[in-house]
Design an enzyme around this catalytic site. Structure first.
Site, PDB file in Angstrom:
ATOM      1  N   HIS A   1     -57.635-108.856  80.761  1.00 45.15           N
ATOM      2  CA  HIS A   1     -57.557-108.058  79.538  1.00 45.15           C
ATOM      3  C   HIS A   1     -58.902-108.005  78.821  1.00 45.15           C
ATOM      4  CE1 HIS A   1     -56.743-107.480  75.205  1.00 45.15           C
ATOM      5  NE2 HIS A   1     -55.961-106.539  75.662  1.00 45.15           N
TER       6      HIS A   1
ATOM      7  N   CYS B   1     -77.016 -83.368  58.144  1.00 45.45           N
ATOM      8  CA  CYS B   1     -77.726 -84.642  58.177  1.00 45.45           C
ATOM      9  C   CYS B   1     -76.880 -85.786  57.644  1.00 45.45           C
ATOM     10  CB  CYS B   1     -79.045 -84.553  57.423  1.00 45.45           C
ATOM     11  SG  CYS B   1     -78.834 -84.234  55.677  1.00 45.45           S
TER      12      CYS B   1
END
Ligand code: ADP
Ligand code: MG
Ligand code: MG
Length: 896
Positions: free
Chosen positions: A455, A832
């Site tokens: 896992h 931006c």
């Protein structure tokens, strides 16, 4: 006609993943190409959505179809639920459109009760196997359907092993397992208040419901948020007849990849465990054998498996991750999917597939998950320091990367420490799906048990996080939060470094160095640049950041925040003097001290950009962010200004605002103090003239960006100051330098009036952080306090500050472009905000026709790749649209 909610494996194919989920679609596809797949049927993802719409109930129509398909399945397999001769046993497996390994639930061996156990036990002459299946089934059913909790059952197993003096599950006898099954049933009855269900159909409906329900479990919700998987998709349910890997020593179960998921190297890679079932391989109950060892022990099944791998890789034209089982020497395929891989492996595999002629360059570019690149852009261990260091231990290099941090022992601690700003390494015996948030918070993961497909390893690779798994030399004491390794005892908070490529573990800090784009990374990025239309700039305030971003492929600066330049020691004093001035003259005098610094900064930035565009945003934050808080600093400021300490304190108090994000900031500062903009303009232009004189061949054209405009008159006012100042500088220097004046679009009113604003602006740049904040009306700094409640209640699926809200904020973006461009056809438009580096947001920016995105330096390659993928996707969609239209028009012609 009633809707079709259920499909046999023979009725589906790989293109039906939206409806059948990835697992179901691929089981169907494998069936179609003639691979040995235990047969069954898939209940659609639409049935899952319907289940939630019906208040978490499976309605009569769907139930009816499920029953109909059970009958079909019984016919196909020649077995029957609860039959005295030939009983049908099935697995019930979840499977969403996008793979979410380990996030939802699976139940194996469904259909068993004591009578059936008797039948299969006699028939197989293998009671051990029969009881092993039953005890597993009760365990899984209780956990998944009734949520009784694994823990109690694990305890009972441990007790049984202790009593019998054995270490491993496989050493338990038929009688032991039988006794365990009875104990489990008692446990069930006590916890649930009802006896364990015996009727296979009742078991099946319970299991199906549980899988639907598991779509909404907390770890699945977290996983979806991290991986951009919409909640609305739902999961399909696969009901498949069982193949048994636990019937004895000529049986087993395995997982394998067709190429190494950590490095991308060609060749089978995986693990196999004899006499085992389902999750045994990944759960680390016993140490599995490497897939290569399987060749000796199971020559026939292995040869067959090797063929299957080749067939599947050719078929899917990608690295496959497969689950399979060998029952009495015979191979059964249980799953295949495009394997999860590290960023490094993803790049290598994509390039190899192009070289092997299996994929085009466009396809190779589209195969890479841009979010994964992040890991490659982060620091790696300094090679010299690494050579000089002696590892104190070694595990498996399960997910590459360099991690250094303080040891913590629980997922909760990892989250808590990380929230405090600490770098941590999560050290566990083994991880389980409940640990997912903790694993995410950590810099790296170190486990004592488990292999390359454990896992921890799988999840870490998926997250692009460094992981060293299965370091058996560690003596672990989780309870007391300490472990021993290499003769030293480590406690919570001790610093270690781990290398996810080699598996080495080091005491203390190993220094790191910046990453580079070379080799396969470089090849893919070069292809990406060929295919994209959207330009990619960077947000950088210093020449150092700018240089880094250029190395990573930035084509300009989209945002330079000038205020960051004011905080340095020698400048902040002058800036504070400016703030505490009484007259314009005083302010100008203080600003004049800052001018040469700022001019020098800009010059260095232009030089770093070598003629590529540089957008400089004028002062944005409210002034109180700059004033001193320390008594000594206040005293120094008072002396410099010839004022008393109390007078300075009065001025500082006067700057207090109730809602600073909506206060006196952005262009509002210039309206009140035009001299600030004048000074900044001088610095921008003078620096440009200097650099222009030295580099005539560069196309230097500074872009001055005015923040927080909400009305065209505001922009007009500020622009006039800028233009007058700039033109005078240029005239005085007898220069021919060009410059632009534009504005940020970050207030909804600016978007709404973009046609007016466009008449005064050379460019627009979306400041989506503020725009999101103001569109939603909540602050990005406070949203963290309530977002979790919004996720829990399914009001939001994502944080709108990291993933652009295309519905609302996006509409403002589209409106701005539509209103702005006709008024000023040469207007260039970019973005931006933080969103500039988020792949799904980049795709949106491409679609609505922005000219560029701008993001932090480390996200530049991510944006380049995402921009290329958006272009490729658009072209593909257009192509298939054209094909559709032309076939339609042909048909119409025929009709005419
Ligand atoms: P996940 O999506 O978490 O991998 P799966 O549905 O693939 O869950 O099942 C978990 C485990 O059970 C896997 O190892 C799988 O191979 C095994 N399994 C599922 N169905 C069957 C089956 N019909 N016969 C044998 N093993 C099965
Ligand atoms: Mg699986
Ligand atoms: Mg802003």
């Amino acid at each position: 006609m009633a809707k079709k909610w259920v499909y046999l494996f023979t009725e589906g194919n790989a293109d039906m993943r939206e409806l059948l989920g990835g697992k179901g679609a691929n089981l169907a596809e494998m069936t179609n190409i003639g691979l040995p797949v235990p047969q069954g049927f898939t209940i659609t993802t639409e049935a899952c959505t319907q289940y939630y719409e019906d208040g978490r109930e499976i309605n009569q129509e769907i139930r009816g179809q499920i029953n109909e398909y059970i009958a079909k399945m019984e016919k196909i397999t020649g077995k029957k639920f609860g039959d005295k001769e030939n009983p049908l046993l099935v697995s019930v497996r979840s499977g969403a459109r996008a793979s979410m390994p380990g996030m939802m639930d699976t139940i194996l061996n469904l259909g068993l009760n004591e009578d059936v156990v008797d039948v299969i036990s006699k028939k197989s002459n293998n009671p051990r196997w029969a009881w092993d299946c039953y005890r597993r089934f009760i365990q899984m059913y209780s956990d998944v359907v009734m949520e009784v909790g694994k823990k109690y059952f694990e305890e009972l197993i441990d007790k049984m092993k202790d009593n019998r003096g054995v270490k491993q599950d496989v050493e338990l006898t038929a009688d032991d397992l039988k006794e365990l099954a009875y104990q489990f049933k008692d446990e069930y009855k006590e916890k649930v208040g009802e006896p364990f269900p015996d009727d296979p159909k009742e078991q099946l409906m319970g299991a199906i419901k549980a899988v639907f329900r598991s779509w909404d479990n907390p770890r699945a919700n977290v996983y979806r948020r991290d991986n951009d998987i919409p909640y609305s998709w739902g999961t399909a349910v696969n009901v498949q007849s069982m193949a048994f890997g636990n019937m004895g020593d000529d049986c087993g179960t395995g997982v394998a990849f067709t190429r190494d998921p950590a490095t991308g190297e060609r060749g089978l890679f995986g693990e196999f465990l004899t006499n085992a079932q389902g999750e045994d391989v990944v759960a680390g109950v016993r140490t599995p054998m490497r897939i290569s060892e399987m060749e000796q022990k199971f020559p026939e099944a292995f040869a067959q498996f090797k063929d299957v791998c080749q067939i599947l890789e050719k078929h899917y034209r990608d690295m496959q991750d497969m689950e399979f089982t060998v029952e009495n020497g015979k191979l059964y395929m249980l799953q295949t999917r495009n394997g999860k891989r590290t960023a490094q492996a993803a790049l290598k595999i994509a390039c190899d597939l192009v070289d092997e002629g299996m994929r085009t360059e466009e396809e190779a570019v589209s195969m890479i998950d841009p979010r994964n690149l992040d890991t490659l852009l982060h620091p790696q261990f300094d090679v010299k320091a690494l050579k000089a260091a002696t590892p104190m231990g070694k595990g498996l290099g399960a997910s590459p990367g360099a991690a250094c941090g303080k040891v913590v022992f629980t997922a909760d601690d990892a989250v808590e420490w990380a929230n405090r700003g600490e770098d941590v390494i999560l050290v566990r015996l083994e991880t389980s799906p409940e640990d997912i948030t903790g694993m995410k918070s950590a810099q790296g993961i170190l486990t004592v048990r488990g292999g390359m497909t454990s896992h921890a390893a799988v999840v870490a690779r998926g997250m692009g996080e460094c992981c060293v798994a299965g370091c058996g030399d560690i003596t672990m004491d989780e309870e007391n939060k300490r472990f021993k390794l290499g003769g030293k005892e480590y406690h919570e908070g001790d610093i270690i470094s781990i290398d996810g490529s080699t598996g080495n573990i080091y005491d203390g800090v190993i220094p790191t160095v910046d990453a580079q784009i070379a080799g396969e990374f470089g090849r893919i990025m070069a292809w990406a640049d060929k295919f994209r239309r959207l330009k990619v700039r960077t947000n950088a305030d210093t020449p150092r950041d700018a240089k880094k971003a250029r190395e990573l492929g930035a084509e300009g600066i989209g945002l330079c925040r000038t205020e960051h330049m004011f905080f340095e020691a020698d400048r902040i004093a002058a800036f504070r003097e400016m703030i505490c001035s009484d007259t314009v003259e005083e302010r100008v005098e203080a600003l004049d001290k800052i001018l040469p610094y700022q001019q020098g900064d800009f010059k260095a930035l232009y030089e770093a950009l070598e003629g590529n565009p540089v957008t400089i945003r004028f002062l944005d934050p409210p002034l109180h962010e700059f004033v001193p808080t320390e008594e000594a600093d206040i005293k120094k400021l008072a002396e410099a200004k010839g004022k008393s300490v109390d007078e300075i304190k009065d001025i500082i108090d006067g700057l207090h605002e109730f809602n600073p994000m909506m206060g006196h900031r952005g262009c509002r500062l210039t309206v009140a103090y035009p001299e600030i903009a004048r000074m900044q303009t001088k610095a921008v232009i003078r620096a440009a003239i200097e650099v222009h004189n030295e580099h005539k061949d560069w196309d230097l054209r500074p872009e001055i960006m005015i923040p927080l405009v909400c009305d065209v008159k505001e922009l007009k006012f500020v622009k006039k100051i800028v233009v007058e100042t700039a033109d005078e500088e240029i005239r005085k220097a007898n220069s021919d330098i060009k410059y632009e004046v534009g504005t940020m679009i970050e207030i909804p009113r600016a978007a709404l009036t973009a046609n007016e604003i466009a008449s005064e602006a050379d460019f627009f740049c979306f400041g989506t952080n503020d725009l999101t904040q103001m569109t939603y009306g909540f602050s990005r700094d406070d949203a963290g306090k309530f977002l979790d409640a919004y996720y829990d209640n399914k009001i939001f699926e994502n944080d709108p500050f990291s993933k652009l809200d295309q519905t609302g904020v996006g509409k403002l973006l589209e409106m701005t472009i539509k209103l702005g461009r006709p008024v000023n056809p040469s207007l260039h438009i970019g973005i931006c905000g933080e969103h500039g580096g988020d792949p799904s947001s980049v795709e949106f920016c491409h679609k609505i026709g922005l000219d560029y995105v701008s993001c932090s330096p480390f996200r530049v390659p991510i944006a380049r790749l995402a921009a290329a993928q958006a272009s490729i996707k658009e072209r593909e969609e257009r192509k298939s649209m054209e094909i559709l239209l032309s076939s339609k028009s042909k048909k119409e012609k025929v009709l005419v």
